[in-house]
Scaffold this active site. Structure first.
Site, mmCIF file in Angstrom:
data_model
loop_
_atom_site.group_PDB
_atom_site.id
_atom_site.type_symbol
_atom_site.label_atom_id
_atom_site.label_comp_id
_atom_site.label_asym_id
_atom_site.label_seq_id
_atom_site.Cartn_x
_atom_site.Cartn_y
_atom_site.Cartn_z
ATOM 1 N N SER A 277 -13.720 -9.241 -25.903
ATOM 2 C CA SER A 277 -14.047 -8.229 -24.889
ATOM 3 C C SER A 277 -13.369 -6.893 -25.178
ATOM 4 O O SER A 277 -12.188 -6.837 -25.519
ATOM 5 C CB SER A 277 -13.631 -8.715 -23.504
ATOM 6 O OG SER A 277 -13.824 -7.675 -22.560
ATOM 7 N N THR B 217 -18.028 -11.586 -17.034
ATOM 8 C CA THR B 217 -18.993 -11.585 -18.124
ATOM 9 C C THR B 217 -19.489 -13.003 -18.381
ATOM 10 O O THR B 217 -19.185 -13.928 -17.623
ATOM 11 C CB THR B 217 -18.404 -10.864 -19.363
ATOM 12 O OG1 THR B 217 -19.422 -10.748 -20.348
ATOM 13 C CG2 THR B 217 -17.211 -11.598 -19.951
ATOM 14 N N LYS C 185 -21.656 -14.620 -14.487
ATOM 15 C CA LYS C 185 -22.139 -13.561 -13.584
ATOM 16 C C LYS C 185 -22.925 -14.099 -12.375
ATOM 17 O O LYS C 185 -22.805 -13.550 -11.283
ATOM 18 C CB LYS C 185 -23.000 -12.561 -14.357
ATOM 19 C CG LYS C 185 -22.203 -11.714 -15.341
ATOM 20 C CD LYS C 185 -23.080 -10.655 -15.984
ATOM 21 C CE LYS C 185 -22.296 -9.910 -17.057
ATOM 22 N NZ LYS C 185 -23.054 -8.782 -17.606
ATOM 23 N N ASN D 74 -21.179 -8.366 -11.961
ATOM 24 C CA ASN D 74 -20.205 -8.143 -13.036
ATOM 25 C C ASN D 74 -18.924 -7.524 -12.491
ATOM 26 O O ASN D 74 -18.001 -7.255 -13.250
ATOM 27 C CB ASN D 74 -20.785 -7.251 -14.146
ATOM 28 C CG ASN D 74 -20.877 -5.801 -13.727
ATOM 29 O OD1 ASN D 74 -21.316 -5.513 -12.615
ATOM 30 N ND2 ASN D 74 -20.459 -4.882 -14.581
ATOM 31 N N ASP E 249 -23.913 -3.114 -14.222
ATOM 32 C CA ASP E 249 -24.595 -3.146 -15.523
ATOM 33 C C ASP E 249 -25.812 -2.217 -15.526
ATOM 34 O O ASP E 249 -26.094 -1.550 -16.525
ATOM 35 C CB ASP E 249 -25.046 -4.569 -15.871
ATOM 36 C CG ASP E 249 -23.883 -5.455 -16.291
ATOM 37 O OD1 ASP E 249 -22.870 -4.924 -16.783
ATOM 38 O OD2 ASP E 249 -23.995 -6.686 -16.132
ATOM 39 N N GLY F 66 -36.672 -10.261 -23.265
ATOM 40 C CA GLY F 66 -35.719 -11.268 -22.813
ATOM 41 C C GLY F 66 -35.914 -11.566 -21.340
ATOM 42 O O GLY F 66 -36.573 -10.787 -20.623
ATOM 43 N N GLY G 44 -29.985 -13.153 -17.729
ATOM 44 C CA GLY G 44 -29.333 -12.316 -16.720
ATOM 45 C C GLY G 44 -29.380 -10.834 -17.073
ATOM 46 O O GLY G 44 -29.577 -9.991 -16.191
ATOM 47 N N THR H 195 -40.291 -17.394 -24.045
ATOM 48 C CA THR H 195 -40.749 -18.371 -23.058
ATOM 49 C C THR H 195 -41.302 -17.584 -21.874
ATOM 50 O O THR H 195 -40.548 -17.075 -21.046
ATOM 51 C CB THR H 195 -39.575 -19.265 -22.596
ATOM 52 O OG1 THR H 195 -38.864 -19.708 -23.753
ATOM 53 C CG2 THR H 195 -40.067 -20.448 -21.788
ATOM 54 N N MET I 264 -28.963 -3.857 -25.937
ATOM 55 C CA MET I 264 -27.759 -4.129 -25.153
ATOM 56 C C MET I 264 -26.609 -4.623 -26.032
ATOM 57 O O MET I 264 -25.455 -4.580 -25.626
ATOM 58 C CB MET I 264 -28.054 -5.171 -24.079
ATOM 59 C CG MET I 264 -28.935 -4.668 -22.964
ATOM 60 S SD MET I 264 -28.886 -5.818 -21.590
ATOM 61 C CE MET I 264 -30.001 -4.993 -20.464
HETATM 62 P P1 ATR Z 1 -28.326 -13.616 -20.776
HETATM 63 O O1 ATR Z 1 -27.115 -13.625 -21.640
HETATM 64 O O2 ATR Z 1 -28.920 -12.239 -20.655
HETATM 65 O O3 ATR Z 1 -28.187 -14.327 -19.484
HETATM 66 P P2 ATR Z 1 -29.754 -15.910 -21.829
HETATM 67 O O4 ATR Z 1 -30.054 -16.577 -20.532
HETATM 68 O O5 ATR Z 1 -28.785 -16.540 -22.781
HETATM 69 O O6 ATR Z 1 -29.418 -14.369 -21.647
HETATM 70 O O7 ATR Z 1 -31.153 -15.704 -22.584
HETATM 71 C C1 ATR Z 1 -31.248 -15.233 -23.881
HETATM 72 C C2 ATR Z 1 -32.588 -14.548 -24.051
HETATM 73 O O8 ATR Z 1 -32.801 -14.262 -25.436
HETATM 74 C C3 ATR Z 1 -33.769 -15.386 -23.613
HETATM 75 O O9 ATR Z 1 -34.717 -14.517 -23.046
HETATM 76 C C4 ATR Z 1 -34.260 -15.977 -24.929
HETATM 77 O O10 ATR Z 1 -35.620 -16.334 -24.916
HETATM 78 P P3 ATR Z 1 -36.091 -17.767 -24.266
HETATM 79 O O11 ATR Z 1 -36.077 -17.564 -22.777
HETATM 80 O O12 ATR Z 1 -37.465 -17.958 -24.775
HETATM 81 O O13 ATR Z 1 -35.112 -18.776 -24.741
HETATM 82 C C5 ATR Z 1 -34.039 -14.815 -25.861
HETATM 83 N N1 ATR Z 1 -33.925 -15.155 -27.286
HETATM 84 C C6 ATR Z 1 -32.888 -15.723 -27.914
HETATM 85 N N2 ATR Z 1 -33.116 -15.836 -29.230
HETATM 86 C C7 ATR Z 1 -34.353 -15.324 -29.462
HETATM 87 C C8 ATR Z 1 -35.159 -15.132 -30.634
HETATM 88 N N3 ATR Z 1 -34.757 -15.516 -31.840
HETATM 89 N N4 ATR Z 1 -36.375 -14.566 -30.489
HETATM 90 C C9 ATR Z 1 -36.791 -14.171 -29.256
HETATM 91 N N5 ATR Z 1 -36.066 -14.316 -28.125
HETATM 92 C C10 ATR Z 1 -34.868 -14.884 -28.216
#
Ligand code: ATR
Length: 280
Positions: free
Chosen positions: A19, A66, A70, A91, A107, A133, A136, A159, A220
């Site tokens: 961090s 973090t 969160k 956060n 954020d 994405g 969060g 997804t 980000m």
């Molecule tokens: P956060 O840290 O913002 O809470 P997270 O819940 O860990 O995030 O989610 C990670 C994000 O990165 C998700 O949207 C994931 O897609 P899926 O929902 O389909 O899993 C996305 N992600 C991670 N690796 C990826 C890749 N190689 N290509 C596309 N999307 C990816």
């Protein structure tokens, strides 16, 4: 010098050793002449609730929160602010003397400040944006753009059902990654809020060439500062905004929440952070 009257704050997460928040906040505290200290707390995933509950009453003034805490942080607060509620995550936690816990989410402010700082003239209300994405970070970004008057937020995720879960709450349109080119049509900004490119995750393959040439592209992630995603945007001559600007942008209102005043403007925390990033 840490005295008996030192005001404590910190950042809680797991992992936390990476961090940069302690660097920013302690530089500001020193420059402001505040008798305060800002420390990292690495807390086991199943101990977060106990940790936060033990701070009620204000033995620690406040915490930045973090990954991965969160959402839990918001749930533990008895006085959640509107920004945190909209983002579905907090956060910032502030411990009141009467035992209450305030929650905020700065954020989104950081995201908008980064855009304003590195893409002068950018107006979030002037057109649709696409967010890559559905975790969060993506939800927080969607909430911030919506609150700033953005007319249409498009969530693009590998997804699609997870993207849909966000648009069901905040409005906008959900897309699968396979339809990213359609989602990028006419956007004023694309923000990468995926973990793609981080250790253990694959590269993100997004058709940035489908964005208008005036589109601002933001990531980000700040390690590295110039991510492969931003490098591709620059090769396409799009304006780019980095994750470090967002990190600093969320830290400024966090400092204000803890100490009741903004951090001194004359500390070059970006240069400090860059030095720290390079040294690792
Ligand atoms: P956060 O840290 O913002 O809470 P997270 O819940 O860990 O995030 O989610 C990670 C994000 O990165 C998700 O949207 C994931 O897609 P899926 O929902 O389909 O899993 C996305 N992600 C991670 N690796 C990826 C890749 N190689 N290509 C596309 N999307 C990816």
């Amino acid at each position: 010098m840490i005295s008996g009257a030192t005001l404590l704050a910190g950042v809680v997460g797991n992992p936390i050793a990476h961090s940069m928040s302690p660097i920013l906040h302690n530089a500001w505290l020193a420059a402001a002449g505040i008798d305060g200290a800002y420390v990292p707390f690495r807390v086991a995933e199943d101990r977060f609730t106990g940790f936060v509950e033990s701070l009620r009453g204000g033995s620690v003034r406040g915490l930045n929160v973090t990954i991965p805490f969160k959402e839990q942080a918001l749930a533990l607060a008895d006085r959640p602010g509107e920004r945190a509620t909209m983002a579905g995550a907090a956060n910032v936690l502030v411990f009141e003397a009467d035992g209450g816990i305030l929650a905020d989410n700065t954020d989104g402010l950081g995201l908008l400040a980064a855009l304003a700082g590195q893409a002068p003239g950018f107006d979030p209300g002037s057109g649709p944006v696409a967010i890559l994405g559905a975790g969060g970070g993506a939800r927080g970004a969607a909430a911030a753009f919506t609150a700033a008057g953005c007319p249409e937020v498009r969530i693009v995720n590998r997804t699609q059902a997870r993207a849909q879960a966000i648009t069901d709450v905040l409005g906008g349109e959900a897309f699968g990654l396979d339809r990213a080119a359609a989602a990028f049509e006419g956007v004023i900004a694309v923000v990468n809020a995926t973990s793609a490119g981080l250790a253990g995750e694959g590269e993100l393959d997004a058709p940035l060439e489908a964005t208008p040439t005036t589109c601002v592209v933001m990531d980000m992630v700040y390690k590295p500062l110039l991510t492969p995603f931003l490098a591709r945007a620059q090769a396409l001559e799009r304006r780019t905004v980095d994750g470090l600007a967002m990190l600093i942008g969320q830290a400024i209102p966090s400092f204000e929440a803890f100490y009741g005043r903004p951090p001194p403007a004359d500390v070059d925390v970006r240069a400090l952070a860059l030095k720290f990033l390079e040294g690792r």
